[in-house]
Design an enzyme around this catalytic site. Structure first.
Site, PDB file in Angstrom:
ATOM      1  N   ASP A 304       0.838  -1.323  -0.006  1.00  0.00           N
ATOM      2  CA  ASP A 304       0.228   0.009  -0.210  1.00  0.00           C
ATOM      3  C   ASP A 304       0.812   1.237   0.171  1.00  0.00           C
ATOM      4  O   ASP A 304       2.086   1.007   0.352  1.00  0.00           O
ATOM      5  CB  ASP A 304      -0.934  -0.291   1.099  1.00  0.00           C
ATOM      6  N   HIS A 305       0.359   2.413  -0.352  1.00  0.00           N
ATOM      7  CA  HIS A 305       1.332   3.637  -0.256  1.00  0.00           C
ATOM      8  C   HIS A 305       0.686   4.360   1.035  1.00  0.00           C
ATOM      9  O   HIS A 305      -0.340   4.455   1.528  1.00  0.00           O
ATOM     10  CB  HIS A 305       0.770   4.611  -1.218  1.00  0.00           C
ATOM     11  N   PHE A 480      -5.148   4.273   0.290  1.00  0.00           N
ATOM     12  CA  PHE A 480      -5.939   3.447   0.250  1.00  0.00           C
ATOM     13  C   PHE A 480      -5.803   2.943  -1.398  1.00  0.00           C
ATOM     14  O   PHE A 480      -6.485   2.486  -2.431  1.00  0.00           O
ATOM     15  CB  PHE A 480      -7.272   4.131  -0.331  1.00  0.00           C
ATOM     16  N   HIS A 481      -4.391   2.262  -1.406  1.00  0.00           N
ATOM     17  CA  HIS A 481      -3.892   1.529  -2.958  1.00  0.00           C
ATOM     18  C   HIS A 481      -3.458   0.173  -2.562  1.00  0.00           C
ATOM     19  O   HIS A 481      -2.520  -0.171  -2.929  1.00  0.00           O
ATOM     20  CB  HIS A 481      -2.649   2.372  -3.366  1.00  0.00           C
ATOM     21  N   ALA A 482      -4.109  -0.601  -1.832  1.00  0.00           N
ATOM     22  CA  ALA A 482      -4.042  -1.946  -1.308  1.00  0.00           C
ATOM     23  C   ALA A 482      -3.737  -3.071  -2.631  1.00  0.00           C
ATOM     24  O   ALA A 482      -4.785  -2.762  -3.498  1.00  0.00           O
ATOM     25  CB  ALA A 482      -5.124  -2.681  -0.461  1.00  0.00           C
TER      26      ALA A 482
END
Length: 552
Positions: A304-305, A480-482
């Site tokens: 994630d980021h 929210f870049h899972a």
């Protein structure tokens, strides 16, 4: 009796909608699309600035929480995920960012043969149509279903201070951070800052459901079942044969004559594999689940980021001046209802870009600059400040830490355990410090100090390296870049999928969504997820070209 389809797709999100369109386009295949959420025809979904209101809405959002994260001083992060037609493309910030060329070359190096930049670039170009402002006039470039809009003419005037700051930092000011993504011999790919291109069409959100699902729903060979929770993939003899799902309290089954495709996202796809007996054998046995395929990497490799934001009070008007009062909000609402223009027609994330920290050979962080300051109320709703403010934010783009997602029980309704394992490598800690140093420099550049009335606490200026790292641990959060929890790779020892997105050891089963990424791309993940799904659909059709149809 179970109905039979050629293909069953689980999840009508960014990827699932693409698949539903592509797999039904020739009219030959019967396709079932199952979605846990409901309709996306909601005001706060369609209005571009409305994602602040869907951020915590249980009607359209899974509202997951990660476990306490040691790398973030034990904080437990909130993880919104779309639970609605369109999935997270219906509740995201609408930024359309392809990623950087070396992201995809690294995919190929990780075992995802055929997924290098030269190949995926062609897929992006086929997907996109660009609504651009050129010499004061609008023009449409490209013929793809994904509308990517240049909203620069509607950005708040304050945002131009960010471009001026970027110029003073020595960063190129880009007209389009996607169009310049070319790995030429003497150029750095996509380095620079500019106005964000957005998935907005005619003043409204243009989600994957708008671009792909609505055209597909006009075809008689697509069946869409919403409000349905898929409980497991059915398998027999080493092959996926269908799914069991629950809708309105009733249990149902559907049979797949060709393939089952999971497009439930980076949280739910590994959860569903594990519930189906496909995953680490020890984990499954602890929860009383019969092992259909011992696949240790299912749920592993999570990336994630993380980004850290700092807020500033401004000495001139920002978006707060328009939206910080009830009267201003009503005026903006009326303007939007009458014209589909004004501050509600533009996402709050207005400027962004990829840049290099000190010593980096390639862009290694993403910068975000917003002409507004705001907070989140205890109920999850946004609260924009009444006073004029703005935000500067930085995100390390290619983390090396990896976490995991595992079921906590055999109950499909229980959320899985999300363990991000943030900042667990020395490389990520070092990048967090360098990224914070870059944010310090940006905050001190004349173009920013000229419009700064006050730096809000904690003041990043003056922090040393140890304080910067502690600040990042204490205040950074997921953007929210899972991804990567069912990643492509070489074999079952290092991955879940092969380069054709097929689950190792289980015939007739694929995973096509962001969980298939070998590693997270440098920026926002919606565009690469749709690209991956379009390429994945081509692979599915190629591999099934000569197989009999369900109706035959």
């Amino acid at each position: 009796m179970a109905q039979t389809f050629d293909f069953i797709i689980v999840g009508a999100g960014s990827a699932g909608c693409v698949l539903a369109d592509r797999l039904t386009a020739n009219g030959r295949h019967k396709v079932l699309l199952i979605e846990a959420g409901g309709t996306d025809r909601r005001f706060w979904i369609k209005i571009p600035v409305g994602y602040g209101f869907t951020f915590s809405d249980p009607a359209v959002n899974w509202r997951y929480s990660a476990a306490a994260d040691p790398g973030l001083n034990g904080r437990a992060a909130y993880w919104p995920r779309g639970k609605v037609l369109g999935g997270s493309s219906s509740i995201n910030a609408m930024a359309y960012v392809r990623g950087l060329p070396h992201d995809f070359d690294d995919w190929e190096a990780a075992g995802a043969a055929g997924w290098g930049w030269a190949a995926v670039r062609r897929s992006y170009e086929a997907l996109e149509s660009h609504d651009e402002c050129h010499e004061g006039a609008r023009r449409l470039r490209g013929a793809g279903p994904v509308r990517v809009t240049d909203l620069s003419a509607r950005m708040h005037p304050f945002a131009r201070n960010f471009l001026a700051a970027g110029h003073e930092m020595g960063w190129p000011v880009l007209p389009d951070m996607n169009a310049s993504a070319d790995a030429g011999a003497n150029t750095l790919p996509s380095e620079g800052i500019g106005f964000v291109r957005s998935t907005v069409k005619d003043g409204r959100r243009w989600s994957s459901a708008d671009a792909f699902l609505r055209p597909a729903m006009k075809r008689g060979n697509l069946t869409v079942v919403s409000g349905a929770l898929v409980e497991k993939v059915l398998t027999a003899g080493g092959r996926a044969t269908g799914v069991a799902y629950r809708v309105k309290g009733r249990q149902k089954q559907a049979t797949a004559a060709r393939e089952v495709i999971l497009s439930a996202g980076a949280v739910n796809s590994p959860q569903l594999l594990q519930l189906s007996g496909i995953g680490p054998a020890g984990l499954l046995q602890r929860h009383g689940i019969k092992v259909a395929q011992d696949l240790p990497q299912v749920g592993q490799g999570l990336q994630d980021h993380l980004a850290v934001s700092h807020f500033f009070w401004a000495n001139t008007a920002t978006l707060n001046n328009r939206l910080g009062s009830f009267a201003g909000q009503m005026k903006a609402g009326l303007q939007y209802m009458l014209t589909r223009k004004g501050p509600l027609s533009v996402p709050v994330n207005q400027c962004s870009g990829f840049v290099r920290t000190k010593g980096a050979a390639l862009p290694d962080v993403q910068v975000y600059c917003n002409p507004a300051s705001y907070s989140t109320r205890p109920n999850g709703k946004p609260q924009i400040d009444r006073d004029n403010g703005f935000l500067l934010c930085v995100q390390p783009s290619r983390p090396t830490s990896r976490g995991q997602i595992n079921i906590q029980s055999a109950d499909p309704a229980q959320a899985p355990l999300i363990e991000p394992n943030s900042l667990s490598t020395d490389a990520d800690k070092a990048t967090a410090v360098r990224a914070s140093r870059l944010l310090q420099a940006l905050a001190a550049i004349p173009a920013i100090t000229r419009v700064t009335r006050e730096r809000r606490a904690p003041d990043i200026i003056g922090m040393d390296d140890s304080t910067l790292l502690e600040n990042f641990r204490e205040r950074s959060g997921s953007v929210f870049h899972a991804s990567c929890t069912c990643r492509m790779g070489n074999d079952a020892a290092d991955s879940v999928l092969d380069a054709r997105l097929r689950v190792h050891g289980v015939a007739g089963l694929r995973v096509i969504d962001a969980s298939a990424f070998p590693n997270v791309t440098s920026g926002n993940t919606n565009a690469p997820t749709m690209m991956l799904a379009a390429r994945g659909a081509d692979l599915v059709l190629e591999d099934n070209e000569n197989r009999p149809l369900a109706a035959e």
